[in-house]
Design an enzyme around this catalytic site. Sequence first.
Site, PDB file in Angstrom:
ATOM      1  N   ALA A 315       0.834  -1.198   0.000  1.00 24.95           N
ATOM      2  CA  ALA A 315       0.000   0.000   0.000  1.00 24.95           C
ATOM      3  C   ALA A 315       0.871   1.251   0.000  1.00 24.95           C
ATOM      4  CB  ALA A 315      -0.922  -0.006   1.213  1.00 24.95           C
ATOM      5  N   PRO A 316       0.422   2.313  -0.684  1.00 29.27           N
ATOM      6  CA  PRO A 316       1.181   3.568  -0.673  1.00 29.27           C
ATOM      7  C   PRO A 316       1.299   4.129   0.740  1.00 29.27           C
ATOM      8  CG  PRO A 316      -0.552   3.584  -2.361  1.00 29.27           C
ATOM      9  CD  PRO A 316      -0.792   2.382  -1.500  1.00 29.27           C
ATOM     10  N   GLY A 317       2.348   4.908   0.967  1.00 36.04           N
ATOM     11  CA  GLY A 317       2.550   5.528   2.272  1.00 36.04           C
ATOM     12  C   GLY A 317       3.832   5.045   2.918  1.00 36.04           C
ATOM     13  N   ILE A 318       4.123   5.599   4.081  1.00 37.21           N
ATOM     14  CA  ILE A 318       5.318   5.215   4.829  1.00 37.21           C
ATOM     15  C   ILE A 318       5.121   3.818   5.410  1.00 37.21           C
ATOM     16  CG2 ILE A 318       6.781   5.785   6.808  1.00 37.21           C
ATOM     17  CD1 ILE A 318       5.989   8.728   6.355  1.00 37.21           C
ATOM     18  N   ARG A 319       6.087   2.968   5.205  1.00 32.37           N
ATOM     19  CA  ARG A 319       5.982   1.582   5.673  1.00 32.37           C
ATOM     20  C   ARG A 319       5.868   1.544   7.200  1.00 32.37           C
ATOM     21  NH1 ARG A 319      10.278  -2.390   3.156  1.00 32.37           N
ATOM     22  NH2 ARG A 319       9.013  -1.861   1.314  1.00 32.37           N
ATOM     23  N   GLY A 320       4.928   0.751   7.696  1.00 33.39           N
ATOM     24  CA  GLY A 320       4.702   0.684   9.132  1.00 33.39           C
ATOM     25  C   GLY A 320       5.754  -0.134   9.860  1.00 33.39           C
ATOM     26  N   MET A 321       5.877   0.127  11.158  1.00 29.34           N
ATOM     27  CA  MET A 321       6.839  -0.599  11.989  1.00 29.34           C
ATOM     28  C   MET A 321       6.235  -1.855  12.603  1.00 29.34           C
ATOM     29  SD  MET A 321       8.943   2.467  13.899  1.00 29.34           S
ATOM     30  CE  MET A 321       7.537   3.511  14.275  1.00 29.34           C
ATOM     31  N   ASP A 371     -13.366   1.040  11.058  1.00 31.43           N
ATOM     32  CA  ASP A 371     -13.719  -0.315  11.466  1.00 31.43           C
ATOM     33  C   ASP A 371     -12.871  -1.310  10.675  1.00 31.43           C
ATOM     34  OD1 ASP A 371     -15.002  -2.292  12.829  1.00 31.43           O
ATOM     35  OD2 ASP A 371     -16.887  -2.153  11.738  1.00 31.43           O
TER      36      ASP A 371
END
Length: 578
Positions: A315-321, A371
């Site tokens: 998914a686009p965006g900053i990769r989660g930790m 949700d």
Amino acid sequence: MPRGLELLIAQTILQGFDAQYGRFLEVTSGAQQRFEQADWHAVQQAMKNRIHLYDHHVGLVVEQLRCITNGQSTDAAFLLRVKEHYTRLLPDYPRFEIAESFFNSVYCRLFDHRSLTPERLFIFSSQPERRFRTIPRPLAKDFHPDHGWESLLMRVISDLPLRLRWQNKSRDIHYIVRHLTETLGTDNLAESHLQVANELFYRNKAAWLVGKLITPSGTLPFLLPIHQTDDGELFIDTCLTTTAEASIVFGFARSYFMVYAPLPAALVEWLREILPGKTTAELYMAIGCQKHAKTESYREYLVYLQGCNEQFIEAPGIRGMVMLVFTLPGFDRVFKVIKDKFAPQKEMSAAHVRACYQLVKEHDRVGRMADTQEFENFVLEKRHISPALMALLLQEAAEKITDLGEQIVIRHLYIERRMVPLNIWLEQVEGQQLRDAIEEYGNAIRQLAAANIFPGDMLFKNFGVTRHGRVVFYDYDEICYMTEVNFRDIPPPRYPEDELASEPWYSVSPGDVFPEEFRHWLCADPRIGPLFEEMHADLFRADYWRALQNRIRDGHVEDVYAYRRRQRFSVRYGEMLF
């Protein structure tokens, strides 16, 4: 297994569903009394209780079936016969569609979410073309302006089951007519009429009258939120008549309505006309049938997958930790998998993350938390997965993946509505759009806090922007109750050198939060900083947060509206009501 046992098992499952939905309706039917008594804490507890009912009754049925079968495993042919018998019980059953989902849930609990095939489960409905027979009691009532709209609305309001006094019924009717006249014009309004749902829709501190405004040019939503004054008198706060407004009221970031619906499918069909942008899954979700909404959501996903040649990508965006997030480019959902290992600064377990997501499911989401739907043993075809994503899955979540050759099975994931990450949105907009986004972000923080939720990680990347421009929180791994946080002021430095030191000159304990620090990462962008200081500077003060905590501890439940403050009648047309 002895012959004939299949029918007994099928009947046991359906009887279990009857018991579950009966309790569901029982809890729902108490919504009017809770509203009239202004027992807002009971409203919150009833919402949690109703969510728990489904899994509780699935568990009861599973225990019954284990007793019936003496805990013996059953072969595939036996299970197919059980499903055949169950299917034969459904043609005359009024809630057949949710009964199919209940069967699926029982099967998954019995077999630990394994062997989930269309032959054994109701992946698709057994009665896809079924139409509703004559409904014993109409869902809605028609009102025509034979003697003018004031008279019509007086009849509508007088027809309501609420037993409290009205603060000023004539004033509210005047406001509604004024709004309708401004919206439609006098001539169109004279040729229009109303169709109003028999049951009120209860949520939080409001009872919603839901109807259809049938005009010469088409059908519009007609929504009236009914609130109480501090003296327990009723008033109508606004009138909403656009599909965009109705979509927000029934949005995926809000708690489920409590509306008495013995025939939920009929209510969903009735709502569809005024909520054309909502899927079947979203409509079932809005009226509290969240487990069947999960079934419908999965069906929507399968239908989309069959008709596209896309591949899943990160998914686009900053990769989660903590989470690995992927999506199909043209599909409006994201798929979230808890990573095997978290970034060093994330000192938590996977169990903690799952508990946070469950908290959000049960809590009042106040239109500011998305949700989610939880899946186990989710199967993906490898041909639908891009090579880059496959490599990432094996790198970050290998412990949760089973390789079946042409497929992989992901042991656990969440599906959630896809939004534009707020950090990306802020990079793309200017002027009024930028101002609106910052205002929305601050409002989201305030409303979450008022609902006793502290997001924990308040970075822009953890929020998304919906198609209606609303800012919604979606990263829950650090979420906690406001009352668990210790909001502190940063002590003044002892010496000038303190401010230059690499370590703080004051002690920091678990649970300590210093709101002054928010400014460093929320106002770093010179385009954003001045706007934030103008609209939300109080968020940087510890005393603001402590005052909210005190209100929560005192038992106060804040009003949260599903529309802009400027849409309230008291703001548009008159003085504040109280």
